[in-house]
Design a protein around this motif. Structure first.
Motif, PDB file in Angstrom:
ATOM      1  N   ILE A 252       0.889  -1.168   0.000  1.00 22.17           N
ATOM      2  CA  ILE A 252       0.000   0.000   0.000  1.00 22.17           C
ATOM      3  C   ILE A 252       0.920   1.209   0.000  1.00 22.17           C
ATOM      4  CG2 ILE A 252      -1.922   1.137   1.165  1.00 22.17           C
ATOM      5  CD1 ILE A 252      -2.404  -1.564   2.623  1.00 22.17           C
ATOM      6  N   ILE A 253       1.010   1.898  -1.146  1.00 23.32           N
ATOM      7  CA  ILE A 253       2.094   2.877  -1.264  1.00 23.32           C
ATOM      8  C   ILE A 253       1.645   4.299  -1.565  1.00 23.32           C
ATOM      9  CG2 ILE A 253       3.746   1.127  -2.012  1.00 23.32           C
ATOM     10  CD1 ILE A 253       3.573   2.234  -4.830  1.00 23.32           C
ATOM     11  N   GLY A 254       0.402   4.469  -2.028  1.00 23.78           N
ATOM     12  CA  GLY A 254       0.113   5.811  -2.521  1.00 23.78           C
ATOM     13  C   GLY A 254      -1.272   6.322  -2.203  1.00 23.78           C
ATOM     14  N   LEU A 255      -1.436   7.611  -2.500  1.00 27.21           N
ATOM     15  CA  LEU A 255      -2.732   8.275  -2.369  1.00 27.21           C
ATOM     16  C   LEU A 255      -3.199   8.675  -3.751  1.00 27.21           C
ATOM     17  CD1 LEU A 255      -1.967  10.757   0.559  1.00 27.21           C
ATOM     18  CD2 LEU A 255      -2.970   8.458   0.721  1.00 27.21           C
ATOM     19  N   LYS A 256      -4.511   8.605  -3.950  1.00 32.32           N
ATOM     20  CA  LYS A 256      -5.070   8.939  -5.264  1.00 32.32           C
ATOM     21  C   LYS A 256      -6.016  10.124  -5.123  1.00 32.32           C
ATOM     22  CE  LYS A 256      -7.008   8.263  -9.422  1.00 32.32           C
ATOM     23  NZ  LYS A 256      -8.126   7.372  -9.615  1.00 32.32           N
ATOM     24  N   PHE A 257      -5.811  11.119  -5.976  1.00 36.24           N
ATOM     25  CA  PHE A 257      -6.666  12.310  -6.000  1.00 36.24           C
ATOM     26  C   PHE A 257      -7.288  12.469  -7.385  1.00 36.24           C
ATOM     27  CE2 PHE A 257      -3.349  13.042  -2.847  1.00 36.24           C
ATOM     28  CZ  PHE A 257      -4.092  13.446  -1.750  1.00 36.24           C
ATOM     29  N   TYR A 258      -8.254  13.372  -7.468  1.00 39.62           N
ATOM     30  CA  TYR A 258      -8.921  13.668  -8.747  1.00 39.62           C
ATOM     31  C   TYR A 258      -8.800  15.148  -9.080  1.00 39.62           C
ATOM     32  CZ  TYR A 258     -11.249   9.170  -9.141  1.00 39.62           C
ATOM     33  OH  TYR A 258     -11.509   7.836  -9.293  1.00 39.62           O
ATOM     34  N   ALA A 259      -8.271  15.451 -10.269  1.00 44.15           N
ATOM     35  CA  ALA A 259      -8.234  16.851 -10.689  1.00 44.15           C
ATOM     36  C   ALA A 259      -9.466  17.220 -11.502  1.00 44.15           C
ATOM     37  CB  ALA A 259      -6.980  17.124 -11.511  1.00 44.15           C
ATOM     38  N   ASP A 260     -10.062  16.250 -12.190  1.00 44.05           N
ATOM     39  CA  ASP A 260     -11.249  16.542 -13.015  1.00 44.05           C
ATOM     40  C   ASP A 260     -12.071  15.280 -13.199  1.00 44.05           C
ATOM     41  OD1 ASP A 260      -9.613  15.178 -14.812  1.00 44.05           O
ATOM     42  OD2 ASP A 260      -9.891  16.580 -16.474  1.00 44.05           O
ATOM     43  N   GLY A 261     -13.084  15.359 -14.080  1.00 45.18           N
ATOM     44  CA  GLY A 261     -13.946  14.209 -14.339  1.00 45.18           C
ATOM     45  C   GLY A 261     -13.532  13.512 -15.629  1.00 45.18           C
TER      46      GLY A 261
END
Ligand SMILES: [Zn+2]
Length: 496
Positions: A252-261
């Motif tokens: 488990i290594i990362g974080l995920k974000f959203y910039a757009d759809g």
């Protein structure tokens, strides 16, 4: 890298000897397995996918096959659930003539039971009146940040929910039990194994599911390696006591974000207005907010992956990454999808050491929709070769369950850049060579996870190997490739 006939001897999960040969032979701790007309490549990685989504998919009815609204309604009627929510996934109105979707269409199926149907790209949901009622969505409900509740001329919700508005309903659906989640994970992992995939970068993992994954890993039940990026956008991950985690077959290594759809629902954030609507798309997070969140994540040892489809979203994320790099952060940084990239931003991927995580099959299945959204003259879509030429590290995935998890469909899309029913390659200058395509599937993804003992068939490397029936020399046969056997961590599973 090319498919080869090899004799490989494996000891303790590692490659102990390797030689060119007439017939592919895998010898595991002394026991020989011979494969006639077979070729070996390093184990295939899917660098962006959703394991539980695939598991759910394998256990629920899919709506992709509906070719009209009537067919879809027929499929939903056949969903065999006795009570509670009726849920489905995969509708795509782009493939129908009639595109006006309304809650009343679904009310005709049931007005008593809530119905929740997610679009094929996951960025829109179509619900009935009961689902709206249970979620307390009516004409007075405000749009959530980064989401739209579609309304009619009178201001009443039509039943179409875009991006973050989907969650207003999804939050009310009872959660699957841990036992069911375990089944989803294992079903998905074995399905990957059958398709020659030895590692998946599992995106948007929900915090509540980590316990299940860790239990499966502690019991050594995961047949492939999972490298996970957990949801970062809601800040929930801060509840985690432990930081990056490494188990047997689970990292488990990362974080995920959203910039757009997404492009289909016109949620992708664009520099110029859409060709077919009066909008620039949706900014799901400001660059300042993303910088705050990402730098805090980096401080705590997480790698960062941000979803960006539109050219403005890609630019925004690169701006944030530039700030992180100039702050001195060396964490792995990736942009998920990297679909529309302005020429001025292309070189920044390599300059900032940002991985371009692309899903080649999105290009071939969305091309006609993309041309409508962007206009004929838009030339900055799916710029694989341009990214590669400027030194960007290209890693490939499928985004399953949104697209097929068969990696040979993706390799085919990289090399041929045309859909199955098409003769002509689209923007030939952006196709990849077979060698580069295979690298993006088998080698480069390991650079994004720091696993330097994987990704090539060499002495001492981890024995993750895919055995296929095709030398892949003829590009028009790539998509028909069959996986004969998969070896993960030195353990062999035959499929044919
Ligand atoms: Zn995804």
């Amino acid at each position: 890298m090319k498919p080869s006939k090899l004799t490989i001897s494996i000891k303790n999960g590692l490659i102990d000897s390797i030689n060119q040969s007439e017939v592919t032979e895998i010898i595991i701790d002394g026991a020989s397995n011979r494969f006639v007309s077979a070729y070996a490549i390093p184990g295939i990685v899917d660098a962006h996918a959703h394991i539980i989504g695939l598991g759910e998919n394998l256990n629920t009815i899919r709506l992709e096959k509906a070719k009209s609204k009537d067919e879809l309604i027929q499929l939903v009627k056949e969903i065999d659930v006795k009570d509670g929510w009726i849920t489905g996934r995969g509708w795509n109105e782009e493939s129908w003539g009639n595109k006006d979707l309304h809650r009343l269409d679904l009310d005709a199926i049931s007005s008593e039971r809530p119905i929740f149907l997610v679009r094929v790209d996951g960025h829109a949901a179509w619900v009935n009146s009961k689902a709206l009622e249970l979620s307390e969505i009516n004409k007075y409900t405000a749009n959530p940040n980064g989401g739209t509740i579609q309304i009619d001329a009178e201001g009443n919700p039509t039943g179409l929910l875009i991006d973050n508005a989907i969650e207003l309903v999804r939050d009310n659906i009872p959660k699957a039990s841990n036992e069911l989640i375990k089944k989803y994970v294992l079903d998905a992992c074995y399905e990957c194994l059958r398709n020659g995939i030895t590692e998946v970068h599992d995106m948007d993992v929900h915090l509540d599911h980590l316990k299940v994954y860790k239990e499966l890993d502690n019991d050594n039940l995961l047949p492939i390696r999972l490298v996970q990026y957990i949801r970062g956008f809601d800040g929930e991950y801060k509840r985690l006591q432990s930081h990056p985690y490494s188990g047997n077959n689970l990292q488990i290594i990362g974080l995920k974000f959203y910039a757009d759809g997404a492009l289909g629902s016109r949620g992708a954030l664009m520099i110029d207005k859409y060709n077919d609507a009066d909008t620039y798309g949706l900014e799901l997070i400001s660059t300042d907010e993303l910088y705050e969140q990402a730098s805090e994540g980096c401080d705590n040892g997480w790698d960062i992956a941000v979803h960006a489809i539109g050219d403005k979203a890609n630019r925004n994320v690169l701006d944030v990454y530039q700030r992180l790099r100039s702050d001195g952060y060396e964490n792995i940084l990736r942009i998920e999808h990297s679909q529309l990239v302005n020429p001025d931003d292309i070189k920044r991927f390599s300059d900032l050491n940002v991985f371009a995580s692309v899903q080649p099959i999105h290009c071939t299945s969305d091309k006609n929709m993309a041309i409508k959204r962007l206009g004929e003259n838009y030339n900055f879509a799916y710029p694989w070769k341009t990214l590669h030429k400027t030194g960007a590290k290209l890693i490939a995935g499928s985004d399953f369950p949104i697209e097929s998890h068969n990696p040979f469909f993706g390799i085919d899309a990289f090399v041929n850049r045309r859909a199955i029913n098409e003769e002509i390659t689209w923007q030939k200058e952006e196709t990849l060579s077979l060698e580069d395509a295979l690298n993006s599937y088998c080698y480069t993804p390991h650079l994004a996870t720091g696993n330097s003992n994987s990704g090539s068939l060499e002495l001492g490397k981890r024995a993750d190997i895919t055995i296929i029936d095709n030398e892949l020399r003829q590009s028009n046969t790539i998509r028909n490739t069959k996986v004969i056997a998969t070896i993960t961590n030195g353990k062999l599973t035959k499929h044919l």
